[in-house]
Design a protein around this motif. Sequence first.
Motif, PDB file in Angstrom:
ATOM      1  N   ILE A 196       0.849  -1.203   0.000  1.00 15.10           N
ATOM      2  CA  ILE A 196       0.000   0.000   0.000  1.00 15.10           C
ATOM      3  C   ILE A 196       0.884   1.253   0.000  1.00 15.10           C
ATOM      4  CG2 ILE A 196      -1.744   1.339   1.264  1.00 15.10           C
ATOM      5  CD1 ILE A 196      -2.868  -1.333   2.321  1.00 15.10           C
ATOM      6  N   LYS A 197       1.941   1.230   0.835  1.00 15.15           N
ATOM      7  CA  LYS A 197       2.862   2.382   0.878  1.00 15.15           C
ATOM      8  C   LYS A 197       3.406   2.678  -0.522  1.00 15.15           C
ATOM      9  CE  LYS A 197       4.677   2.677   5.543  1.00 15.15           C
ATOM     10  NZ  LYS A 197       4.997   1.510   6.363  1.00 15.15           N
ATOM     11  N   ALA A 198       3.803   1.630  -1.237  1.00 15.81           N
ATOM     12  CA  ALA A 198       4.380   1.802  -2.579  1.00 15.81           C
ATOM     13  C   ALA A 198       3.334   2.350  -3.558  1.00 15.81           C
ATOM     14  CB  ALA A 198       4.946   0.473  -3.077  1.00 15.81           C
ATOM     15  N   GLN A 199       2.101   1.895  -3.459  1.00 15.84           N
ATOM     16  CA  GLN A 199       1.033   2.391  -4.333  1.00 15.84           C
ATOM     17  C   GLN A 199       0.751   3.863  -4.067  1.00 15.84           C
ATOM     18  OE1 GLN A 199      -0.646   0.570  -6.818  1.00 15.84           O
ATOM     19  NE2 GLN A 199       1.057  -0.786  -6.359  1.00 15.84           N
ATOM     20  N   VAL A 200       0.600   4.177  -2.773  1.00 17.70           N
ATOM     21  CA  VAL A 200       0.251   5.538  -2.361  1.00 17.70           C
ATOM     22  C   VAL A 200       1.364   6.520  -2.722  1.00 17.70           C
ATOM     23  CG1 VAL A 200      -0.054   6.918  -0.254  1.00 17.70           C
ATOM     24  CG2 VAL A 200      -1.422   4.864  -0.600  1.00 17.70           C
ATOM     25  N   ALA A 201       2.609   6.011  -2.802  1.00 24.22           N
ATOM     26  CA  ALA A 201       3.750   6.866  -3.145  1.00 24.22           C
ATOM     27  C   ALA A 201       3.600   7.466  -4.543  1.00 24.22           C
ATOM     28  CB  ALA A 201       5.047   6.065  -3.039  1.00 24.22           C
ATOM     29  N   ALA A 205       2.654  13.847  -2.058  1.00 25.50           N
ATOM     30  CA  ALA A 205       2.227  13.973  -0.660  1.00 25.50           C
ATOM     31  C   ALA A 205       1.214  15.103  -0.471  1.00 25.50           C
ATOM     32  CB  ALA A 205       3.441  14.174   0.240  1.00 25.50           C
ATOM     33  N   GLN A 206       1.424  16.236  -1.174  1.00 26.34           N
ATOM     34  CA  GLN A 206       0.523  17.390  -0.948  1.00 26.34           C
ATOM     35  C   GLN A 206      -0.877  17.164  -1.542  1.00 26.34           C
ATOM     36  OE1 GLN A 206       3.229  17.432  -2.854  1.00 26.34           O
ATOM     37  NE2 GLN A 206       2.827  18.435  -4.824  1.00 26.34           N
ATOM     38  N   ASP A 207      -1.008  16.173  -2.433  1.00 25.31           N
ATOM     39  CA  ASP A 207      -2.318  15.872  -3.034  1.00 25.31           C
ATOM     40  C   ASP A 207      -3.117  14.847  -2.240  1.00 25.31           C
ATOM     41  OD1 ASP A 207      -1.643  17.541  -5.047  1.00 25.31           O
ATOM     42  OD2 ASP A 207      -1.330  15.991  -6.576  1.00 25.31           O
ATOM     43  N   ARG A 208      -2.537  14.290  -1.200  1.00 23.16           N
ATOM     44  CA  ARG A 208      -3.202  13.164  -0.515  1.00 23.16           C
ATOM     45  C   ARG A 208      -4.311  13.641   0.411  1.00 23.16           C
ATOM     46  NH1 ARG A 208       2.117   9.797   1.085  1.00 23.16           N
ATOM     47  NH2 ARG A 208       3.016   9.882  -0.995  1.00 23.16           N
ATOM     48  N   THR A 209      -5.459  13.921  -0.207  1.00 19.21           N
ATOM     49  CA  THR A 209      -6.633  14.335   0.554  1.00 19.21           C
ATOM     50  C   THR A 209      -7.746  13.338   0.280  1.00 19.21           C
ATOM     51  OG1 THR A 209      -7.283  15.679  -1.317  1.00 19.21           O
ATOM     52  CG2 THR A 209      -6.136  16.816   0.465  1.00 19.21           C
ATOM     53  N   ARG A 223      -2.164   6.264   8.617  1.00 14.36           N
ATOM     54  CA  ARG A 223      -1.056   5.349   8.286  1.00 14.36           C
ATOM     55  C   ARG A 223      -0.340   5.779   7.005  1.00 14.36           C
ATOM     56  NH1 ARG A 223       1.799   2.497  11.183  1.00 14.36           N
ATOM     57  NH2 ARG A 223      -0.073   1.725  12.251  1.00 14.36           N
ATOM     58  N   TYR A 224      -1.108   6.254   6.004  1.00 11.89           N
ATOM     59  CA  TYR A 224      -0.509   6.468   4.673  1.00 11.89           C
ATOM     60  C   TYR A 224      -0.435   7.945   4.257  1.00 11.89           C
ATOM     61  CZ  TYR A 224      -1.009   1.476   4.795  1.00 11.89           C
ATOM     62  OH  TYR A 224      -0.918   0.166   5.197  1.00 11.89           O
ATOM     63  N   GLY A 225      -0.563   8.835   5.248  1.00  8.89           N
ATOM     64  CA  GLY A 225      -0.268  10.235   4.985  1.00  8.89           C
ATOM     65  C   GLY A 225      -1.332  11.002   4.211  1.00  8.89           C
ATOM     66  N   PHE A 226      -2.600  10.629   4.382  1.00 10.89           N
ATOM     67  CA  PHE A 226      -3.697  11.400   3.767  1.00 10.89           C
ATOM     68  C   PHE A 226      -4.302  12.347   4.797  1.00 10.89           C
ATOM     69  CE2 PHE A 226      -3.518   7.749   0.973  1.00 10.89           C
ATOM     70  CZ  PHE A 226      -3.871   8.239  -0.273  1.00 10.89           C
ATOM     71  N   GLN A 227      -4.855  13.450   4.278  1.00  6.11           N
ATOM     72  CA  GLN A 227      -5.643  14.332   5.139  1.00  6.11           C
ATOM     73  C   GLN A 227      -7.113  14.120   4.817  1.00  6.11           C
ATOM     74  OE1 GLN A 227      -5.722  18.533   4.390  1.00  6.11           O
ATOM     75  NE2 GLN A 227      -7.349  18.532   5.939  1.00  6.11           N
ATOM     76  N   ASP A 310      -9.323  -1.543  -2.851  1.00  6.65           N
ATOM     77  CA  ASP A 310      -9.668  -0.182  -2.415  1.00  6.65           C
ATOM     78  C   ASP A 310      -8.497   0.783  -2.652  1.00  6.65           C
ATOM     79  OD1 ASP A 310     -12.217  -0.839  -1.705  1.00  6.65           O
ATOM     80  OD2 ASP A 310     -11.947  -0.596   0.453  1.00  6.65           O
ATOM     81  N   THR A 311      -7.288   0.319  -2.342  1.00  3.53           N
ATOM     82  CA  THR A 311      -6.113   1.177  -2.551  1.00  3.53           C
ATOM     83  C   THR A 311      -5.993   1.542  -4.026  1.00  3.53           C
ATOM     84  OG1 THR A 311      -4.998   0.122  -0.687  1.00  3.53           O
ATOM     85  CG2 THR A 311      -3.597   1.325  -2.243  1.00  3.53           C
ATOM     86  N   GLN A 312      -6.186   0.564  -4.892  1.00  5.22           N
ATOM     87  CA  GLN A 312      -6.107   0.847  -6.332  1.00  5.22           C
ATOM     88  C   GLN A 312      -7.172   1.841  -6.767  1.00  5.22           C
ATOM     89  OE1 GLN A 312      -6.040  -3.211  -7.643  1.00  5.22           O
ATOM     90  NE2 GLN A 312      -3.942  -3.046  -8.408  1.00  5.22           N
ATOM     91  N   ARG A 313      -8.397   1.675  -6.254  1.00  5.17           N
ATOM     92  CA  ARG A 313      -9.477   2.608  -6.610  1.00  5.17           C
ATOM     93  C   ARG A 313      -9.121   4.032  -6.160  1.00  5.17           C
ATOM     94  NH1 ARG A 313     -11.955   2.617 -10.107  1.00  5.17           N
ATOM     95  NH2 ARG A 313     -14.130   2.993  -9.565  1.00  5.17           N
ATOM     96  N   ILE A 314      -8.516   4.131  -4.965  1.00  8.71           N
ATOM     97  CA  ILE A 314      -8.143   5.459  -4.456  1.00  8.71           C
ATOM     98  C   ILE A 314      -7.012   6.046  -5.305  1.00  8.71           C
ATOM     99  CG2 ILE A 314      -7.056   6.642  -2.494  1.00  8.71           C
ATOM    100  CD1 ILE A 314      -8.716   4.717  -0.653  1.00  8.71           C
ATOM    101  N   VAL A 315      -5.968   5.264  -5.563  1.00 10.35           N
ATOM    102  CA  VAL A 315      -4.812   5.766  -6.320  1.00 10.35           C
ATOM    103  C   VAL A 315      -5.247   6.180  -7.741  1.00 10.35           C
ATOM    104  CG1 VAL A 315      -2.575   5.122  -7.318  1.00 10.35           C
ATOM    105  CG2 VAL A 315      -3.104   4.525  -4.948  1.00 10.35           C
ATOM    106  N   GLU A 316      -6.106   5.383  -8.374  1.00  5.84           N
ATOM    107  CA  GLU A 316      -6.587   5.694  -9.726  1.00  5.84           C
ATOM    108  C   GLU A 316      -7.303   7.048  -9.779  1.00  5.84           C
ATOM    109  OE1 GLU A 316      -7.484   1.040 -10.819  1.00  5.84           O
ATOM    110  OE2 GLU A 316      -9.181   2.422 -10.612  1.00  5.84           O
ATOM    111  N   ALA A 317      -8.030   7.369  -8.700  1.00 11.71           N
ATOM    112  CA  ALA A 317      -8.814   8.608  -8.691  1.00 11.71           C
ATOM    113  C   ALA A 317      -7.928   9.853  -8.695  1.00 11.71           C
ATOM    114  CB  ALA A 317      -9.736   8.625  -7.460  1.00 11.71           C
ATOM    115  N   PHE A 318      -6.651   9.667  -8.366  1.00  7.47           N
ATOM    116  CA  PHE A 318      -5.737  10.813  -8.334  1.00  7.47           C
ATOM    117  C   PHE A 318      -4.955  10.973  -9.631  1.00  7.47           C
ATOM    118  CE2 PHE A 318      -6.707  10.232  -3.931  1.00  7.47           C
ATOM    119  CZ  PHE A 318      -6.667  11.511  -3.412  1.00  7.47           C
ATOM    120  N   ARG A 319      -5.156  10.055 -10.584  1.00 11.74           N
ATOM    121  CA  ARG A 319      -4.406  10.155 -11.851  1.00 11.74           C
ATOM    122  C   ARG A 319      -4.972  11.250 -12.723  1.00 11.74           C
ATOM    123  NH1 ARG A 319      -3.686   3.980 -12.388  1.00 11.74           N
ATOM    124  NH2 ARG A 319      -1.879   3.746 -11.062  1.00 11.74           N
TER     125      ARG A 319
END
Length: 319
Positions: A196-201, A205-209, A223-227, A310-319
Motif C-alpha cells: 500500500i505504501k508503494a502504491q500511495v507513493a 504527498a501534498q495531493d493526498r486528501t 497510516r498512509y499520509g492522507f488528510q 480499495d487502494t487501487q481505486r483510491i490511487v486511480e482517482a488521483f491520476r
Amino acid sequence: MTAPPARRRVTAPLLPMILALVAAAVLLAAAGCGAGSDSGDRGRLDVVAAESFLADIAQNVAGDRFTVRTLIPPGADPHAFEPAPKDLGEVAAADLVIVNGGGLEGPLLDTLTNVGGSATIVDASAGLKTRTPQPGEPPLGAGQIDPHFWLDPVAVQTYVANIRDAFVKADPSGAAAYAVNAAAYSAKLKQLDAWIKAQVAQIPAQDRTLVMNHASHGYFADRYGFQIVGTVLPGVGTADTPTARQLGDLTQAIRRSGAKAIFVEIDENPQLAEQIAAETGVRVVTDLLDHSLTAAGGVAPTYIAMMKYDTQRIVEAFR
Ligand SMILES: [Zn+2]
C-alpha cells in the motif's frame, strides 16, 4: 397463476417469540450432539465472525482446523445490519462470536450478547488505540469511537493476536497451529502494508486528501499520509443524515483543499456524494468495498484482496 403471499416483516412484538425459538434451537443443538466443549470429543470450534473481512482474517488463523462462518452477508452495511432469527440461532450455537468492536456492530452487539447460548464474544480490536481526528478534520460526536481499525493492516496484526489468543483459550490442543498460522498471516499483513505504501507513493504527498461518504478511512489516512477533508455523512456510522449547512461546509472544504474525489462504499447510497461532486467538479468513486468482501469469484474474496482493490481505486482517482 396466483401471486405468492406477501412476506411479513419481522416487527418488534415478534422479538420475544424469536428469542424463544432461538433458545429452543440451542437446547436442541445441545441435546443433539451431547458434546459440550468440555467433553473433548469435538476437536473443532464453532466460530462465527460478524463481518466477512473478519471471517477471512480468523480463517487464516484457524487454518484447516475449522471453518469460520460469516454473520453479515457480503454487500450488507455492518453499521446497520439486523440479523434474521436463523442468524441468531447460529450465533447462540457457536463457541465463539468474533466482532470488530469499537462500536461498529452498534445495537447488533447487544443482540448477539443477549441471544443466549454459550458463545463467547471476542472483540478483535481490543487494545487498539482510538484515533483522534487530525487538525481541520470534522470532529467525532461525543463519546464516539471510530471503529474502522481494519483499514490499517498494521492494526489488523492486533486483530490476529486477539483472535489467536481466543482460539488457544477455547481449543488449547490447537495452540501450536494457531501460533504458526497467526505468524504467517501477520507476515502477509506486513507485505500488504509495504505494498500500500508503494502504491500511495504514486500520489504526491501534498495531493493526498480524502473526502469520504462516511468516516471510514481515518486509520488508513493516518497510516498512509492522507488528510481527511470531510465526510458527507456526519458521525462515524452511516445512520445520520447531514444538514444543509454541513453539506455547504463540505462543499467549501472541498473547494479550499483542492480534493480530487469523493469515495463512497458500494453498500451505501451515493446520491448526496454525487450531488456534491457535480457541484464541485470532483470525481466520485462509488464502489469502495471496505465494509465487506465480495463472493469467492469477485474482485475481493479476501481481506488482503479487498485492501488492494480499495487502494487501487483510491490511487486511480488521483491520476
Ligand atoms: Zn463504516
